[in-house]
Design a protein around this motif. Structure first.
Motif, PDB file in Angstrom:
ATOM      1  N   LYS A 105       0.831  -1.207   0.000  1.00  0.00           N
ATOM      2  CA  LYS A 105       0.000   0.000   0.000  1.00  0.00           C
ATOM      3  C   LYS A 105       0.864   1.255   0.000  1.00  0.00           C
ATOM      4  N   GLU A 106       1.924   1.252   0.845  1.00  0.00           N
ATOM      5  CA  GLU A 106       2.802   2.418   0.924  1.00  0.00           C
ATOM      6  C   GLU A 106       3.480   2.707  -0.411  1.00  0.00           C
ATOM      7  N   LEU A 107       3.878   1.657  -1.110  1.00  0.00           N
ATOM      8  CA  LEU A 107       4.586   1.826  -2.380  1.00  0.00           C
ATOM      9  C   LEU A 107       3.651   1.854  -3.588  1.00  0.00           C
ATOM     10  N   GLU A 108       2.362   1.602  -3.349  1.00  0.00           N
ATOM     11  CA  GLU A 108       1.354   1.519  -4.423  1.00  0.00           C
ATOM     12  C   GLU A 108       1.837   0.596  -5.542  1.00  0.00           C
ATOM     13  N   LEU A 109       2.136  -0.640  -5.160  1.00  0.00           N
ATOM     14  CA  LEU A 109       2.660  -1.612  -6.112  1.00  0.00           C
ATOM     15  C   LEU A 109       1.548  -2.180  -6.981  1.00  0.00           C
ATOM     16  N   PRO A 110       1.843  -2.418  -8.257  1.00  0.00           N
ATOM     17  CA  PRO A 110       0.873  -3.100  -9.112  1.00  0.00           C
ATOM     18  C   PRO A 110       0.617  -4.526  -8.615  1.00  0.00           C
ATOM     19  N   ASP A 111      -0.484  -5.118  -9.043  1.00  0.00           N
ATOM     20  CA  ASP A 111      -0.882  -6.453  -8.572  1.00  0.00           C
ATOM     21  C   ASP A 111       0.112  -7.550  -8.939  1.00  0.00           C
ATOM     22  N   ASP A 112       0.835  -7.375 -10.053  1.00  0.00           N
ATOM     23  CA  ASP A 112       1.755  -8.433 -10.474  1.00  0.00           C
ATOM     24  C   ASP A 112       3.128  -8.346  -9.801  1.00  0.00           C
ATOM     25  N   TRP A 113       3.334  -7.403  -8.911  1.00  0.00           N
ATOM     26  CA  TRP A 113       4.581  -7.290  -8.152  1.00  0.00           C
ATOM     27  C   TRP A 113       4.456  -8.082  -6.868  1.00  0.00           C
ATOM     28  N   ARG A 114       5.606  -8.556  -6.344  1.00  0.00           N
ATOM     29  CA  ARG A 114       5.643  -9.292  -5.075  1.00  0.00           C
ATOM     30  C   ARG A 114       6.429  -8.494  -4.044  1.00  0.00           C
ATOM     31  N   VAL A 115       6.227  -8.838  -2.791  1.00  0.00           N
ATOM     32  CA  VAL A 115       7.009  -8.268  -1.702  1.00  0.00           C
ATOM     33  C   VAL A 115       7.770  -9.410  -1.058  1.00  0.00           C
ATOM     34  N   VAL A 116       9.082  -9.248  -0.879  1.00  0.00           N
ATOM     35  CA  VAL A 116       9.893 -10.292  -0.261  1.00  0.00           C
ATOM     36  C   VAL A 116      10.623  -9.729   0.949  1.00  0.00           C
ATOM     37  N   LEU A 117      10.966 -10.624   1.837  1.00  0.00           N
ATOM     38  CA  LEU A 117      11.721 -10.297   3.037  1.00  0.00           C
ATOM     39  C   LEU A 117      12.953 -11.168   3.047  1.00  0.00           C
ATOM     40  N   ARG A 120      18.326 -11.140   7.640  1.00  0.00           N
ATOM     41  CA  ARG A 120      19.772 -11.000   7.742  1.00  0.00           C
ATOM     42  C   ARG A 120      20.141 -10.716   9.177  1.00  0.00           C
ATOM     43  N   ALA A 121      21.359 -11.043   9.529  1.00  0.00           N
ATOM     44  CA  ALA A 121      21.833 -10.790  10.885  1.00  0.00           C
ATOM     45  C   ALA A 121      21.851  -9.294  11.185  1.00  0.00           C
ATOM     46  N   SER A 122      22.118  -8.478  10.167  1.00  0.00           N
ATOM     47  CA  SER A 122      22.197  -7.035  10.358  1.00  0.00           C
ATOM     48  C   SER A 122      20.832  -6.361  10.358  1.00  0.00           C
ATOM     49  N   GLY A 123      19.787  -7.117  10.068  1.00  0.00           N
ATOM     50  CA  GLY A 123      18.429  -6.570  10.021  1.00  0.00           C
ATOM     51  C   GLY A 123      17.724  -7.052   8.779  1.00  0.00           C
ATOM     52  N   ASP A 124      16.418  -7.197   8.892  1.00  0.00           N
ATOM     53  CA  ASP A 124      15.641  -7.694   7.765  1.00  0.00           C
ATOM     54  C   ASP A 124      15.601  -6.669   6.637  1.00  0.00           C
ATOM     55  N   LEU A 125      15.575  -7.171   5.404  1.00  0.00           N
ATOM     56  CA  LEU A 125      15.523  -6.322   4.226  1.00  0.00           C
ATOM     57  C   LEU A 125      14.242  -6.642   3.471  1.00  0.00           C
ATOM     58  N   PHE A 126      13.396  -5.643   3.305  1.00  0.00           N
ATOM     59  CA  PHE A 126      12.193  -5.796   2.511  1.00  0.00           C
ATOM     60  C   PHE A 126      12.480  -5.289   1.111  1.00  0.00           C
ATOM     61  N   ALA A 127      11.895  -5.947   0.121  1.00  0.00           N
ATOM     62  CA  ALA A 127      12.100  -5.515  -1.258  1.00  0.00           C
ATOM     63  C   ALA A 127      10.838  -5.754  -2.061  1.00  0.00           C
ATOM     64  N   ALA A 128      10.613  -4.887  -3.030  1.00  0.00           N
ATOM     65  CA  ALA A 128       9.527  -5.062  -3.993  1.00  0.00           C
ATOM     66  C   ALA A 128      10.144  -5.731  -5.211  1.00  0.00           C
ATOM     67  N   VAL A 129       9.493  -6.788  -5.691  1.00  0.00           N
ATOM     68  CA  VAL A 129      10.046  -7.553  -6.804  1.00  0.00           C
ATOM     69  C   VAL A 129       9.127  -7.422  -8.010  1.00  0.00           C
ATOM     70  N   SER A 130       9.688  -6.983  -9.128  1.00  0.00           N
ATOM     71  CA  SER A 130       8.929  -6.790 -10.363  1.00  0.00           C
ATOM     72  C   SER A 130       8.567  -8.133 -10.965  1.00  0.00           C
ATOM     73  N   PRO A 131       7.651  -8.156 -11.919  1.00  0.00           N
ATOM     74  CA  PRO A 131       7.290  -9.419 -12.577  1.00  0.00           C
ATOM     75  C   PRO A 131       8.485 -10.092 -13.257  1.00  0.00           C
ATOM     76  N   GLY A 132       9.472  -9.309 -13.639  1.00  0.00           N
ATOM     77  CA  GLY A 132      10.678  -9.854 -14.259  1.00  0.00           C
ATOM     78  C   GLY A 132      11.658 -10.447 -13.265  1.00  0.00           C
TER      79      GLY A 132
END
Length: 157
Positions: A105-117, A120-132
């Protein structure tokens, strides 16, 4: 320093011990390898100098030391350990879907994008992943990929 790094990388790639790596046969194999050509001969040069070092060291009567467990002898992670170092979790498929929906919602991602976590020991990393399959770890990167001007999503909110 870079020759030492090359020997470490060769050890990680091939799993050969110092006595096996300090042979002309190993030098010939390394010299003819594709990775050696890509690296402009650095691998074979490192092996050649390693052979000279081991030959001089053993000729001088000094045996190679056994690893006593200290970090100075630590080479690096094995391939298996490197591949599992960062656990990748698709949070849309896990129990933390509220986090995924919030980020989506914050990033207003299109429906075909995914969110991954990535945990990591230094802290979790969230990323938005494109259909590609390309991961974007900042709002600016996502906005650039989606062709948005900087701050357009924030201004609309």
């Amino acid at each position: 320093k870079s020759y030492g790094s090359q020997i470490r990388i060769l050890y990680e790639d091939d799993g050969k011990g110092p006595s096996s790596m300090a042979t002309q046969e190993y030098f010939a194999l390394t010299k003819s390898s594709y990775k050696n050509r890509l690296g402009n001969g650095q691998r074979s040069a490192a092996v050649r100098l390693f052979i000279e070092f081991v030959t001089a060291h053993v000729a001088g009567g000094g045996p190679l030391k056994r690893n006593d467990g200290s970090r100075i002898y630590q080479v690096g992670a094995t391939k298996d350990a490197r591949n599992t170092r960062h656990k990748k979790v698709d949070i849309e498929e896990s129990n933390t879907s509220a986090e995924a929906m919030k980020l989506r919602k914050e990033l207003e991602l299109p429906d075909d994008w995914r969110v991954v976590l990535r945990e990591r020991a230094s802290g979790d990393l969230f990323a938005a992943v494109s259909p590609g399959g390309r991961a974007y770890s900042s709002r600016q990167m996502v906005d650039e990929r989606l062709g948005r001007s900087a701050g357009s999503v924030q201004a609309a909110a």
